[in-house]
Design an enzyme around this catalytic site. Structure first.
Site, mmCIF file in Angstrom:
data_model
loop_
_atom_site.group_PDB
_atom_site.id
_atom_site.type_symbol
_atom_site.label_atom_id
_atom_site.label_comp_id
_atom_site.label_asym_id
_atom_site.label_seq_id
_atom_site.Cartn_x
_atom_site.Cartn_y
_atom_site.Cartn_z
ATOM 1 N N ARG A 2 1.243 15.258 -11.852
ATOM 2 C CA ARG A 2 0.490 14.320 -11.041
ATOM 3 C C ARG A 2 -0.300 14.880 -9.666
ATOM 4 O O ARG A 2 0.017 15.737 -9.105
ATOM 5 C CB ARG A 2 1.134 12.903 -10.844
ATOM 6 C CG ARG A 2 2.563 12.899 -10.166
ATOM 7 C CD ARG A 2 3.138 11.640 -10.004
ATOM 8 N NE ARG A 2 4.462 11.611 -9.180
ATOM 9 C CZ ARG A 2 5.440 11.866 -9.988
ATOM 10 N NH1 ARG A 2 5.615 12.132 -11.228
ATOM 11 N NH2 ARG A 2 6.666 11.749 -9.158
ATOM 12 N N ASP A 3 -0.967 13.972 -9.319
ATOM 13 C CA ASP A 3 -1.855 14.087 -7.982
ATOM 14 C C ASP A 3 -2.832 15.190 -7.801
ATOM 15 O O ASP A 3 -2.506 16.445 -7.010
ATOM 16 C CB ASP A 3 -0.728 14.267 -6.937
ATOM 17 C CG ASP A 3 0.135 13.110 -6.990
ATOM 18 O OD1 ASP A 3 -0.034 11.985 -7.655
ATOM 19 O OD2 ASP A 3 1.412 13.069 -6.682
ATOM 20 N N GLU B 171 5.195 16.199 -5.303
ATOM 21 C CA GLU B 171 4.138 15.258 -5.431
ATOM 22 C C GLU B 171 2.859 15.472 -4.518
ATOM 23 O O GLU B 171 3.067 16.175 -3.372
ATOM 24 C CB GLU B 171 4.522 13.780 -5.002
ATOM 25 C CG GLU B 171 5.834 13.255 -6.053
ATOM 26 C CD GLU B 171 5.975 11.706 -5.720
ATOM 27 O OE1 GLU B 171 6.093 11.049 -6.702
ATOM 28 O OE2 GLU B 171 6.225 11.254 -4.579
ATOM 29 N N TRP C 256 -3.337 6.057 -10.262
ATOM 30 C CA TRP C 256 -2.449 6.981 -9.332
ATOM 31 C C TRP C 256 -3.209 7.777 -8.525
ATOM 32 O O TRP C 256 -4.509 7.762 -8.420
ATOM 33 C CB TRP C 256 -1.147 7.479 -9.823
ATOM 34 C CG TRP C 256 -0.196 6.483 -10.398
ATOM 35 C CD1 TRP C 256 -0.348 5.255 -10.289
ATOM 36 C CD2 TRP C 256 0.806 6.743 -11.136
ATOM 37 N NE1 TRP C 256 0.727 4.610 -10.904
ATOM 38 C CE2 TRP C 256 1.576 5.294 -11.243
ATOM 39 C CE3 TRP C 256 1.718 7.993 -11.501
ATOM 40 C CZ2 TRP C 256 2.724 5.400 -12.052
ATOM 41 C CZ3 TRP C 256 2.948 7.687 -12.005
ATOM 42 C CH2 TRP C 256 3.360 6.484 -12.127
ATOM 43 N N THR C 257 -2.599 8.562 -7.643
ATOM 44 C CA THR C 257 -3.229 9.358 -6.468
ATOM 45 C C THR C 257 -4.141 10.463 -6.895
ATOM 46 O O THR C 257 -4.147 11.048 -8.113
ATOM 47 C CB THR C 257 -1.954 10.100 -5.545
ATOM 48 O OG1 THR C 257 -1.346 8.914 -4.835
ATOM 49 C CG2 THR C 257 -2.400 10.960 -4.793
ATOM 50 N N MET D 218 0.931 -1.218 0.066
ATOM 51 C CA MET D 218 0.033 0.231 0.092
ATOM 52 C C MET D 218 0.849 1.120 0.099
ATOM 53 O O MET D 218 1.857 1.350 0.700
ATOM 54 C CB MET D 218 -0.887 -0.063 1.227
ATOM 55 C CG MET D 218 -1.620 1.361 1.606
ATOM 56 S SD MET D 218 -2.609 1.255 2.971
ATOM 57 C CE MET D 218 -1.447 1.009 4.478
ATOM 58 N N ASN D 219 0.656 2.448 -0.818
ATOM 59 C CA ASN D 219 1.289 3.565 -0.520
ATOM 60 C C ASN D 219 0.232 4.785 -0.197
ATOM 61 O O ASN D 219 -0.608 4.567 0.580
ATOM 62 C CB ASN D 219 2.323 3.842 -1.356
ATOM 63 C CG ASN D 219 2.070 3.837 -2.960
ATOM 64 O OD1 ASN D 219 1.647 2.875 -3.742
ATOM 65 N ND2 ASN D 219 2.059 4.924 -3.684
ATOM 66 N N ASP D 220 -0.042 5.825 -1.185
ATOM 67 C CA ASP D 220 -0.408 7.095 -0.602
ATOM 68 C C ASP D 220 -2.040 6.837 -0.253
ATOM 69 O O ASP D 220 -2.791 6.003 -1.061
ATOM 70 C CB ASP D 220 -0.591 7.944 -1.701
ATOM 71 C CG ASP D 220 0.758 8.175 -2.390
ATOM 72 O OD1 ASP D 220 1.668 7.383 -2.200
ATOM 73 O OD2 ASP D 220 0.786 8.521 -3.486
ATOM 74 N N ASP E 249 9.679 14.753 -3.793
ATOM 75 C CA ASP E 249 9.843 13.345 -4.502
ATOM 76 C C ASP E 249 11.577 13.138 -4.257
ATOM 77 O O ASP E 249 12.025 11.852 -3.976
ATOM 78 C CB ASP E 249 9.682 13.274 -6.175
ATOM 79 C CG ASP E 249 9.789 12.062 -6.555
ATOM 80 O OD1 ASP E 249 9.862 11.138 -5.844
ATOM 81 O OD2 ASP E 249 9.751 12.033 -7.786
HETATM 82 N N1 DQQ Z 1 2.507 7.935 -5.664
HETATM 83 C C1 DQQ Z 1 1.534 7.724 -6.554
HETATM 84 C C2 DQQ Z 1 1.630 9.025 -7.451
HETATM 85 C C3 DQQ Z 1 2.311 9.750 -6.173
HETATM 86 C C4 DQQ Z 1 3.241 9.164 -5.830
HETATM 87 C C5 DQQ Z 1 1.760 6.387 -7.322
HETATM 88 C C6 DQQ Z 1 3.773 9.523 -4.151
HETATM 89 O O1 DQQ Z 1 0.542 9.467 -7.966
HETATM 90 O O2 DQQ Z 1 3.058 10.925 -6.997
HETATM 91 O O3 DQQ Z 1 1.826 5.391 -6.583
HETATM 92 O O4 DQQ Z 1 3.898 8.641 -3.523
#
Ligand code: DQQ
Length: 670
Positions: free
Chosen positions: A263-264, A318, A199-200, A138-140, A351
């Site tokens: 992104r994001d 990010e 993604w996020t 798991m991440n964001d 980042d």
């Molecule tokens: N994680 C996502 C991106 C974001 C990054 C990809 C930050 O959208 O920039 O898994 O951890």
């Protein structure tokens, strides 16, 4: 304002429903209902062999991807980002992630074999009241929101392995941000515009109660684009099914922005003309920036000429977050609120350094720009403020209209090796959701505290009032110490302070001191400290994680207080990262020193001085686990006697269950 239903054509509902089952690494699917488990049990040799197979699979995959993508990557990225044969999958895709392999080489020398983890140790690391998926990576945090009585939490998830890759949106719901039911995946990578990863992204609740979700898709050509999605059925409080807008992508990288630097998207907020405004992280050369777009329908956008903000030499931004905070009251504000009593926070996840930096400043809604109150601590500068000085990244806030507060979620990655993650079958936890508000006393920083609902997990407690003479280390009799909530107040005895200030020979060291730089951590003693707790400690203190205050005299003779966590002795294992974390913490006249610590197996969250400075650590003891984990209070000061008044609660485990109607019903009843 129109609802998302009205904004989006019905044909958008032709999308395939999200997959309700977890896909296993061998391609088969498991029905979570038939595999109910909250804590991942010991899986013995099978897990180990399977883990080794997975590592081999990923090594092969990385090599293949590198070869097959090199041309495309060279076209799509600048010189500094060209892929090499050692690039990780994430780097190849234009996003970074942890890669902790080879750690023991840093800590023990190349000839030392990595520590041999057994399954009992690895099982213990799984947390009891922090949010984790049942297995895998798991991440964001993504798109958190409160809807029809339910808190929704989405997250970056790899359903196939305990390492980053194949990213889709996991989904879970809760009534109180503590107890959760996992739901089927909300969005999978099934379109050309997100086939390389969903993604996020962030949610916006429109005034009529409908919801739009904007997220980054990494396309089949690994270009980062922004996409629109919305719930299929707004009558479903669980928001089980998500529909992707057929006109996606709604935004592509604008001229001058590289395809992997876009992104994001954030939650949208209102402009004075009644439009919606969002910001998206990027960079130009080495300047981290946040682009701004206005929209009326979330399908078409107008890019503003100016940036929300940008800071040279900070690299890619990010997961930018942007929100108002009240100058006068400790409450949350809806993202669109503005006015004379309001300051605005810009947060960006760096980042390059993997730190979440924020700054307090002023927002100019006429042109969508923001400036920091103090340019010397601008977003991303090494001197600038951080939400957390430990392991804490890609955070995101949302306004909880249910309780009028702003909640902060954050991805807490691992500090162990990827090999160990594969062996244990999971990687990463989410920090306890925190309420975040401007510190109305200083006006210069945020304060964070675990959401009040965490107190519902408190079981038995014990209160202690101790006088700690210089050099004392005292066991705190609370039984097993792996799930704790500690609230403490410390005070240096007046006689000690008087003696300190009367002694001209005490060296001014505050300007030079920093928790991280000070390699010896909590063992370095000066006149006034350090003092605090050692958590997850063995009886003999062979393993321990001290959380402490360190007070030093500045050149102006004033005291400066630091709040630190020293993980350097947290584990005898050589394949984990063991930093000393921390920073200065403001202590105002008349205030006692206070700290709160949540201990939950392999995560320790520490909040200094009401959450002005916070430190999250991942620790991996080998002996200080299960019944052998103890708590100590210590005062390493050379000269000062300190009084410690504290309460320690044993903490219950949260109810975090696989998806079933019964599990949802059980939560509804709480
Ligand atoms: N994680 C996502 C991106 C974001 C990054 C990809 C930050 O959208 O920039 O898994 O951890």
């Amino acid at each position: 304002m129109a609802s998302s239903e009205a904004l989006l054509p019905i044909s958008a509902r032709e999308e395939e429903p999200s997959c309700p089952y977890t896909k296993l690494p061998d391609g088969s699917r498991s029905d979570p209902e038939t595999h109910p488990r909250r804590r991942r049990p010991y899986k013995g040799l099978l897990a180990v062999s399977f883990g080794l197979l997975l590592i081999a699979f990923y090594v092969a995959l990385i090599a293949t991807q590198d070869g097959s993508r090199s041309n495309e990557a060279a076209n799509a990225t600048d010189e500094t980002e060209k892929t090499t044969s050692s690039s990780s999958r994430a780097r190849l895709a234009g996003v970074s992630e942890k890669s902790n392999d080879g750690l023991w080489k840093l800590s023990g020398g190349q000839n030392t074999p990595a520590f041999e983890w057994n399954n009992s140790m690895l099982s213990w690391q799984r947390t009891a009241f922090h949010f984790q998926p049942e297995e895998n990576w798991m991440n964001d945090p993504n798109g958190p929101l409160f809807y029809k009585g339910w808190y929704h939490f989405f997250y970056q998830y790899n359903p196939n392995a305990a390492v980053w890759g194949d990213i889709v949106w996991g989904h879970a719901v809760s009534r109180d941000l503590i107890h959760w039911v996992h739901l089927p995946l909300a969005m999978v990578a099934d379109q050309w515009y997100d086939s390389n990863g969903v993604w996020t992204g962030s949610a916006t609740i429109l005034p009529d109660g409908s919801i739009v979700m904007l997220y980054t898709g990494s396309t089949d050509k690994a270009v980062q684009v922004q996409n629109l999605a919305y719930p299929e059925d707004l009558n479903d409080p669980l928001l089980l099914k998500w529909v992707k807008f057929p006109g996606n992508p709604v935004l592509v990288p604008p001229p001058g922005i590289l395809p992997k630097d876009f992104r994001d998207p954030t939650t949208a907020w209102k402009t004075p003309e009644g439009k919606w405004r969002i910001t998206i992280g990027s960079k130009i050369n080495k300047t981290g920036i946040s682009l701004v777009y206005d929209t009326t329908d979330f399908k078409t956008y107008e890019k503003l000429d100016s940036l929300l903000h940008g800071v040279p030499n900070t690299g890619m931004w990010e997961c930018v977050d942007f929100y108002p905070v009240s100058k006068t009251a400790r409450k949350g504000l809806d993202t669109s609120v503005n006015g004379p009593d309001v300051k605005h926070i810009v947060k960006a996840s760096m980042d390059d350094t993997r730190f979440d930096h924020y700054a307090v400043g002023t927002y100019f809604e006429s042109n969508g720009t923001w400036i920091p109150d103090d340019p010397s601590i601008d977003v991303g500068m090494s001197s600038s403020l951080r939400y957390d000085y430990g392991k804490f990244y890609a955070s995101k806030t949302f306004y909880d209209q249910n309780k009028g507060r702003r909640i902060l979620w954050s991805w807490i990655g691992e500090s162990d090796s990827e090999a160990a993650d594969v062996q244990k079958g999971w990687s990463s936890v989410q920090g306890i959701p925190r309420t975040v508000a401007l510190d109305t006393k200083t006006g210069k920083n945020l304060v964070q505290s675990p959401v009040e609902e965490i107190k519902s997990l408190r079981l038995s407690s014990k209160k202690f009032d101790l006088e700690l003479s210089p050099g004392s280390v005292i066991p705190v009799d609370v039984g097993t110490a792996t799930q704790l909530d500690i609230e403490a107040e410390f005070e240096i005895k007046k006689e000690s302070l008087d003696k300190f200030f009367g002694d001209a020979s005490v060296v001014a060291e505050a300007e030079e001191f920093s928790c991280e730089k000070n390699g010896a951590g909590s063992t370095v003693r000066n006149a006034l400290g350090p003092f605090g707790f050692s958590v997850l400690a063995t009886e003999s203190l062979s393993e321990q994680t001290p959380v402490y205050f360190y007070i030093a005299k500045g050149k102006d003779s004033k005291l400066k207080t630091f709040f630190c966590t020293d993980t350097s002795r947290s584990s005898v294992a050589n394949d984990v990262i063991k930093p000393i974390y921390g920073s200065v913490v403001p202590v105002l006249k008349g205030e006692k020193l206070t700290m709160r610590i949540l201990v939950d197996h392999s995560i320790v969250e520490a909040f200094g001085q009401g959450g002005r400075t916070c430190i999250t650590s991942r620790v991996y003891p080998t002996t200080a686990i299960y019944g052998a984990a103890k708590l100590f209070v210590f005062n390493n000061a050379l000269d000062a006697t300190v009084t410690a008044s504290f309460k320690v609660w044993q903490m219950n485990s949260a109810f975090i269950h696989p998806y079933s109607e019964e599990a949802v019903r059980a939560l509804t009843r709480t």
